[in-house]
Design an enzyme around this catalytic site. Structure first.
Site, PDB file in Angstrom:
ATOM      1  N   LYS A 215      35.390  39.462  66.763  1.00  0.00           N
ATOM      2  CA  LYS A 215      35.719  40.818  66.348  1.00  0.00           C
ATOM      3  C   LYS A 215      34.493  41.917  66.130  1.00  0.00           C
ATOM      4  O   LYS A 215      34.559  43.064  66.772  1.00  0.00           O
ATOM      5  CB  LYS A 215      36.610  40.836  65.007  1.00  0.00           C
TER       6      LYS A 215
ATOM      7  N   ARG B 272      43.895  41.663  55.817  1.00  0.00           N
ATOM      8  CA  ARG B 272      43.976  40.229  56.034  1.00  0.00           C
ATOM      9  C   ARG B 272      45.374  39.341  55.927  1.00  0.00           C
ATOM     10  O   ARG B 272      45.556  38.251  56.021  1.00  0.00           O
ATOM     11  CB  ARG B 272      42.838  39.465  55.313  1.00  0.00           C
TER      12      ARG B 272
ATOM     13  N   ARG C 296      23.132  28.010  58.221  1.00  0.00           N
ATOM     14  CA  ARG C 296      23.737  28.594  56.975  1.00  0.00           C
ATOM     15  C   ARG C 296      24.733  27.538  56.436  1.00  0.00           C
ATOM     16  O   ARG C 296      25.427  26.900  57.353  1.00  0.00           O
ATOM     17  CB  ARG C 296      24.587  29.953  57.065  1.00  0.00           C
TER      18      ARG C 296
ATOM     19  N   ARG D 115      38.091  27.687  56.767  1.00  0.00           N
ATOM     20  CA  ARG D 115      38.267  29.142  56.938  1.00  0.00           C
ATOM     21  C   ARG D 115      39.186  29.361  58.026  1.00  0.00           C
ATOM     22  O   ARG D 115      40.196  30.028  57.926  1.00  0.00           O
ATOM     23  CB  ARG D 115      36.895  29.966  57.509  1.00  0.00           C
TER      24      ARG D 115
END
Length: 215
Positions: free
Chosen positions: A13, A88, A159, A170
């Site tokens: 995105k 969201r 990370r 997620r």
């Protein structure tokens, strides 16, 4: 162009938003950027958000919605904007719709970037970041597996949120909380869909996005 970008984490995105912004001169609105700006500038909204963050709590929907509304009203976004990372959830979308109705600038379209979940997992688990300059690399790309940043020579590392377990969590959250927006926007005749296949470059996906949006 007034557009919402939808898609799972890692679907691209942000990359597509940058390409659309560069070509069509739209305001790119990222809720993460808005929140960081309010915190940095110690605005009233930022201080309210900071109080929740200091207690380890999520920033409530109403605060995020207020920040988005303020950004839209103050930055001339009525002339065109790209929403990245917002809304969201369906309640956020309903509140966002109310703001746009008050501003008399309804959405033109919602672009869903569809990517197979296993492609996303493979892409993100191979993502690396330079400790020195912050450049994002991917081990699947040619020349990225040397252990050094090609831009500055700094050390690259993975990370914590790019490990497989976190990524799959997620994706679970996306399916539960954000994916219902697909049907919500489809029922309003706003949804446009582009499937980003594994072999696609960002430019390939961008061409498909333009076609889907009729640009």
């Amino acid at each position: 162009m007034r557009l919402v970008l939808l898609g799972a984490p890692g679907s691209g995105k942000g990359t597509q938003a940058d390409l659309l912004k560069a070509k069509y001169n739209c305001v790119h609105i990222s809720t993460g950027d808005i929140l960081r700006k309010n915190l940095r500038e110690k605005t009233e909204l930022g201080l309210r958000a900071e109080a929740f963050m200091n207690k380890g709590e999520l920033v409530p929907d109403d605060l995020i919605i207020d920040m988005v509304g303020e950004k839209l009203r103050n930055d001339g976004a009525a002339g065109g904007f790209l929403m990245d990372g917002f809304p969201r959830t369906v309640p956020q979308a309903e509140a966002f719709d109310k703001i746009l109705n008050e501003m008399e600038c309804p959405l033109d379209a919602v672009l869903l970037i569809k990517v197979d979940e296993e492609i996303i997992v493979r892409r993100l688990t191979n993502r690396r970041t330079c400790r020195a300059c912050g450049k994002i690399l991917n081990l699947l790309s040619a020349g990225a597996g040397t252990g050094k940043c090609p831009a500055c020579g700094g050390e690259i590392y993975q990370r914590d949120d790019d490990c497989e377990q976190v990524i799959r969590n997620r994706l679970d959250v996306y399916r539960e909380q954000t994916e219902p927006l697909v049907a919500w926007y489809e029922s309003r005749g706003l949804l446009r869909v582009i499937e980003a296949l594994e072999h696609y470059t960002p430019e390939d996906t961008f061409k498909g996005a333009e076609a889907a949006l009729g640009l």
